[in-house]
Design an enzyme around this catalytic site. Structure first.
Site, PDB file in Angstrom:
ATOM      1  CB  SER A 265      -0.949  -0.076   1.196  1.00 17.17           C
ATOM      2  OG  SER A 265      -2.081   0.686   0.939  1.00 17.17           O
ATOM      3  CE  LYS A 269       0.023   5.266  -1.946  1.00 19.06           C
ATOM      4  NZ  LYS A 269      -0.991   4.660  -2.716  1.00 19.06           N
ATOM      5  CD1 TRP A 356      -8.017   3.109  -2.081  1.00 15.73           C
ATOM      6  CD2 TRP A 356      -9.695   4.266  -2.986  1.00 15.73           C
ATOM      7  NE1 TRP A 356      -7.907   4.412  -1.644  1.00 15.73           N
ATOM      8  CE2 TRP A 356      -8.932   5.147  -2.185  1.00 15.73           C
ATOM      9  CE3 TRP A 356     -10.817   4.780  -3.669  1.00 15.73           C
ATOM     10  CZ2 TRP A 356      -9.237   6.497  -2.040  1.00 15.73           C
ATOM     11  CZ3 TRP A 356     -11.119   6.140  -3.511  1.00 15.73           C
ATOM     12  CH2 TRP A 356     -10.337   6.964  -2.708  1.00 15.73           C
ATOM     13  CG  HIS A 406      -5.732  -2.529   0.432  1.00 22.37           C
ATOM     14  ND1 HIS A 406      -4.976  -2.158  -0.659  1.00 22.37           N
ATOM     15  CD2 HIS A 406      -5.247  -1.806   1.476  1.00 22.37           C
ATOM     16  CE1 HIS A 406      -4.081  -1.260  -0.292  1.00 22.37           C
ATOM     17  NE2 HIS A 406      -4.226  -1.025   1.005  1.00 22.37           N
TER      18      HIS A 406
END
Ligand code: GTR
Length: 427
Positions: A265, A269, A356, A406
């Protein structure tokens, strides 16, 4: 007094505006509503010159893109601090029911008369000499990744989480082991790898406040926050991973040529950006990294640049805010962040219920980074057709989309371990 009122009413106005934008934000999950766009070609410079081979890429294409992501997206990071020291504060040769060795190391960074401590937890396989390792940040402290009661609890600020017993921004023993499900430590050790983890809040607490964590160590006199092109939190976390790498280069128990940086998540990044900036990382894994990570921004599917900048104003550098609701003006997109990792192995993973994060956008990024890998004779993602659920593609650029939401699952770790074994052997 008058000035104070003005400041208060101005920030009130900004908050109202932000709340408005936030309320108004409705994510698009309809493929037919994805805007038309032309994806920038990683084998063409911003001026349109062709990148034909490895030397062109290394002398022209790569530096231009690295500078774009540095100045416009994540923000510039400083180099190593004036002083960085490490201290082994605890270790055991018989951890985790005797299957592993454990080490806990305190790293201390000093700059401009200020200092910051952070704590690295390592589990290492026994009897194999220098081990390849997975290096990844955790969200709620090293003590959450295991039930091992010897693991220290960080003192740093944390986001509250009632279900993990985190109140008043303090981590406590109540959260011991709450994230065991996200770290397949036994499988990692069984496969001959080590795990190195660190709490991301020790490098920079995840809040919109540039007065704590690593940033203030590097401020010029009177500076209160980073300049527009300087490090937001993601860059700060990436900087921290490089500092752990500095330490690992000195640790005789680790094969520092085989450090795989992994993150989920927001920390996915971070892993991508750390791997792009610091070529000492042998491979990179991005788990469900989404917007500002692996997903293509120009698709505006699920989370968008405006939403992420609004909600997490401290993650990216302030220059990135000029691209909120302005994706068309981006001269580069996130597939080119992945291309910066070439020719090193990179694994992009999505989850089907994590819309998302735009799984298709994450896949297309991996696919469109491939031409740069091909300059090195490496195999990327061969077709723009998404694979079936739970049918991984294990090339130097790897991808899977798994069932579920997720999260980091045992399934994900199984794939990462299997892939890393092959890719690192080929090194
Ligand atoms: C979400 C954010 C995502 C992702 C996630 C996480 O709220 O919108 O971009 O980073 O948090 O890090 O858990």
């Amino acid at each position: 007094m008058k000035k104070l009122c003005l400041v208060i009413s101005f920030s009130f106005l900004i908050n109202c505006l932000n709340a408005q934008t936030e309320k108004a934000f409705v994510p698009n999950y309809d493929e037919s509503k994805v805007p038309k766009f032309t994806l920038p070609d990683p084998l063409q410079t911003f001026e349109g010159a062709r990148i034909r081979n490895q030397p062109d890429w290394e002398s022209t294409g790569r530096p231009e893109l690295l500078s774009f992501f540095t100045q416009q997206v994540y923000g510039e990071v400083p180099g190593s601090p004036e002083s960085a020291s490490s201290e082994l504060i605890e270790s055991s040769d018989n951890a985790l029911d005797r299957i592993a060795r454990r080490k806990q190391i305190k790293l201390t960074f000093k700059e401009n008369g200020r200092s910051l401590d952070c704590h690295v937890l390592m589990y290492l396989p026994k009897g194999i000499g220098q081990a390849p390792v997975f290096l990844g940040y955790n969200f709620y402290g090293n003590h959450t990744v295991t039930t091992d009661t010897m693991v220290y609890i960080p003192q740093a600020w944390s986001r509250n989480n009632a279900s993990f017993g985190v109140e008043d921004h303090k981590l406590t023993a109540r959260s011991r082991g709450v994230r065991v499900n996200r770290w397949a430590i036994e499988e990692i050790i069984d496969a001959g790898f080590g795990l190195v983890t660190i709490y991301y809040g020790e490098i920079d607490p995840d809040r919109n406040n540039f007065q704590d964590g690593i940033h203030p160590l590097f401020y010029e006199a009177g500076q209160q926050q980073p300049s527009k092109n300087e490090w937001g939190a993601i860059s700060a976390w990436a900087w921290g991973l490089s500092r752990v790498m500095d330490y690992l280069e000195e640790d005789q128990d680790v094969d520092s040529g085989k450090v795989i940086v992994m993150g989920h998540s927001r920390l996915g990044k971070t892993a991508l950006w750390a791997g792009a900036m610091d070529q000492r990382f042998a491979a990179v894994i991005s788990n469900n990294s989404g917007c500002g990570g692996a997903a293509l921004s120009k698709r505006q599917y699920g989370e968008t640049i405006a939403r992420i900048n609004n909600h997490f104003p401290h993650w990216f550098c302030r220059n990135f805010h000029t691209y909120s609701n302005n994706e068309a003006s981006l001269p580069a997109d996130q597939h080119e962040l992945i291309a910066l990792i070439a020719p090193r192995p990179v694994y992009i993973a999505s989850a089907v219920d994590d819309q998302w994060a735009d799984p298709k956008g994450e896949f297309l990024s991996a696919c469109h980074a491939t031409p740069v890998y091909e300059l090195y004779g490496k195999k990327g993602i061969p077709t723009p057709e998404m694979p079936e659920l739970d049918a991984p593609i294990h090339n130097t650029v790897a991808y899977h989309i798994r069932s579920g939401g997720h999260d980091v699952k045992e399934y994900d770790w199984k794939q990462y371990i299997k892939w890393a074994k092959v890719e690192l052997k080929a090194k």
